[in-house]
Design a protein around this motif. Structure first.
Motif, mmCIF file in Angstrom:
data_model
loop_
_atom_site.group_PDB
_atom_site.id
_atom_site.type_symbol
_atom_site.label_atom_id
_atom_site.label_comp_id
_atom_site.label_asym_id
_atom_site.label_seq_id
_atom_site.Cartn_x
_atom_site.Cartn_y
_atom_site.Cartn_z
ATOM 1 N N THR A 114 11.140 10.564 1.887
ATOM 2 C CA THR A 114 9.915 10.503 1.216
ATOM 3 C C THR A 114 9.997 9.609 0.179
ATOM 4 O OG1 THR A 114 9.426 12.785 1.828
ATOM 5 C CG2 THR A 114 8.448 11.951 -0.172
ATOM 6 N N ARG A 173 6.849 2.441 8.202
ATOM 7 C CA ARG A 173 6.136 3.397 7.541
ATOM 8 C C ARG A 173 5.463 4.230 8.627
ATOM 9 N NH1 ARG A 173 2.558 -1.229 4.741
ATOM 10 N NH2 ARG A 173 3.158 -2.011 6.793
ATOM 11 N N ALA A 174 5.054 5.478 8.090
ATOM 12 C CA ALA A 174 4.569 6.377 9.034
ATOM 13 C C ALA A 174 3.323 5.927 9.867
ATOM 14 C CB ALA A 174 3.923 7.734 8.353
ATOM 15 N N GLU A 227 0.962 -1.200 0.029
ATOM 16 C CA GLU A 227 0.024 -0.189 0.046
ATOM 17 C C GLU A 227 0.797 1.330 0.037
ATOM 18 O OE1 GLU A 227 -2.892 -0.126 3.148
ATOM 19 O OE2 GLU A 227 -3.334 -2.147 2.691
ATOM 20 N N LEU A 228 2.297 1.224 -0.375
ATOM 21 C CA LEU A 228 3.075 2.370 -0.524
ATOM 22 C C LEU A 228 2.835 3.134 -1.692
ATOM 23 C CD1 LEU A 228 5.508 3.494 1.371
ATOM 24 C CD2 LEU A 228 6.873 2.328 -0.219
ATOM 25 N N ARG A 229 2.677 4.567 -1.397
ATOM 26 C CA ARG A 229 2.566 5.583 -2.357
ATOM 27 C C ARG A 229 3.627 6.643 -2.618
ATOM 28 N NH1 ARG A 229 -3.023 6.571 0.054
ATOM 29 N NH2 ARG A 229 -1.609 8.092 1.016
ATOM 30 N N ASP A 276 4.784 8.990 0.281
ATOM 31 C CA ASP A 276 4.654 8.601 1.600
ATOM 32 C C ASP A 276 5.948 8.737 2.454
ATOM 33 O OD1 ASP A 276 1.891 7.731 1.313
ATOM 34 O OD2 ASP A 276 2.212 5.709 1.298
ATOM 35 N N SER A 277 5.991 8.760 3.700
ATOM 36 C CA SER A 277 7.032 8.795 4.288
ATOM 37 C C SER A 277 7.444 7.298 4.964
ATOM 38 C CB SER A 277 6.900 9.609 5.622
ATOM 39 O OG SER A 277 6.722 11.134 5.176
ATOM 40 N N VAL A 278 8.704 6.980 5.008
ATOM 41 C CA VAL A 278 9.294 5.602 5.526
ATOM 42 C C VAL A 278 10.389 6.317 6.498
ATOM 43 C CG1 VAL A 278 10.143 3.494 5.093
ATOM 44 C CG2 VAL A 278 8.561 4.134 3.445
ATOM 45 N N GLN A 290 -0.673 5.610 10.899
ATOM 46 C CA GLN A 290 -1.825 6.058 10.560
ATOM 47 C C GLN A 290 -2.680 6.681 11.398
ATOM 48 O OE1 GLN A 290 -3.686 2.433 8.682
ATOM 49 N NE2 GLN A 290 -2.631 2.986 6.838
ATOM 50 N N HIS A 324 8.445 3.193 -6.318
ATOM 51 C CA HIS A 324 8.318 1.866 -5.603
ATOM 52 C C HIS A 324 8.138 0.984 -6.855
ATOM 53 C CE1 HIS A 324 4.067 1.989 -5.170
ATOM 54 N NE2 HIS A 324 4.100 2.985 -5.174
ATOM 55 N N CYS A 382 13.523 9.999 8.350
ATOM 56 C CA CYS A 382 12.237 10.021 7.457
ATOM 57 C C CYS A 382 12.714 10.513 6.139
ATOM 58 C CB CYS A 382 11.424 11.112 8.196
ATOM 59 S SG CYS A 382 9.743 11.400 7.253
#
Length: 195
Positions: free
Chosen positions: A49, A85-86, A34-36, A39-41, A88, A53, A47
């Motif tokens: 961006t 992942r950040a 579900e990574l876009r 997104d932050s990882v 939710q 992927h 952190c």
């Protein structure tokens, strides 16, 4: 925002350096779900961006400030890195509030294996020591840890079996540099008190 609870240990797939900046490729499978793009990882507590992927990993740009303040500039292909992942909105905050904004690089000063855990002492850059308190929280390589002891600019943590099994902290050796993020609440309290 992150929790400091590592989801996966990934591997540096490569790095392209261009004029002081870089593009980091991280090979991973769990965090790509579900990574876009955008997104932050957290990669080793930093952190980043996501700029691209696929099912086997992701890429992220790394700016000069990040390369100067963290260990990311030293990472070679094949290096294992902690990934998260950040969090939710509405998710559990099982560790502590981690921003992924590394404050500095500490050095592993000592490591003592225990019966089921390891005790690790780290030396912080002097100005950061004031933000570390016994029984407080600190993020080391993106892992939320409880501070077991403080002695000047040195602090100690205990690594439990699940942390050793699920993160890169199992391979820390004396002299290794590690990314450290001190507790953001302590920094805000200091700012408010001195204002």
């Amino acid at each position: 925002m992150f929790t400091g609870l590592v989801e996966e240990v990934g591997t540096v797939g490569g790095r392209q350096d261009t004029g002081g900046t870089g593009v980091l490729r991280i090979d991973a499978t769990t965090v790509t779900e579900e990574l876009r793009v955008g997104d932050s990882v957290a990669v080793a507590g930093v952190c980043l961006t996501v700029t691209g992927h696929d099912a086997r990993g992701f890429t992220a740009d790394v700016v000069p400030e990040t390369l100067a303040r963290t260990t990311l500039g030293r990472l070679a292909s094949g290096t294992r890195v902690n990934l998260e992942r950040a969090v939710q909105a509405g998710g559990r905050l099982g560790g502590h509030i981690v921003q992924g904004h590394v404050d500095g690089v500490a050095t592993v000063a000592a490591r003592a294996p225990g019966a089921r855990w390891d005790d690790v002492d780290l030396d912080l850059p002097g100005p950061l020591a004031r933000y570390v308190a016994e029984k407080g929280s600190v993020a080391v390589e993106g892992v939320s840890l409880t501070v077991a002891l403080v002695d000047g600019a040195r602090f100690g943590v205990s690594l439990i079996p699940s942390t050793l099994a699920a993160t890169t902290l199992d391979s820390l050796a004396v002299g290794d540099p590690v990314n450290v993020e001190v507790d953001v609440v302590a920094k805000y309290v200091e700012r408010l008190v001195t204002a």
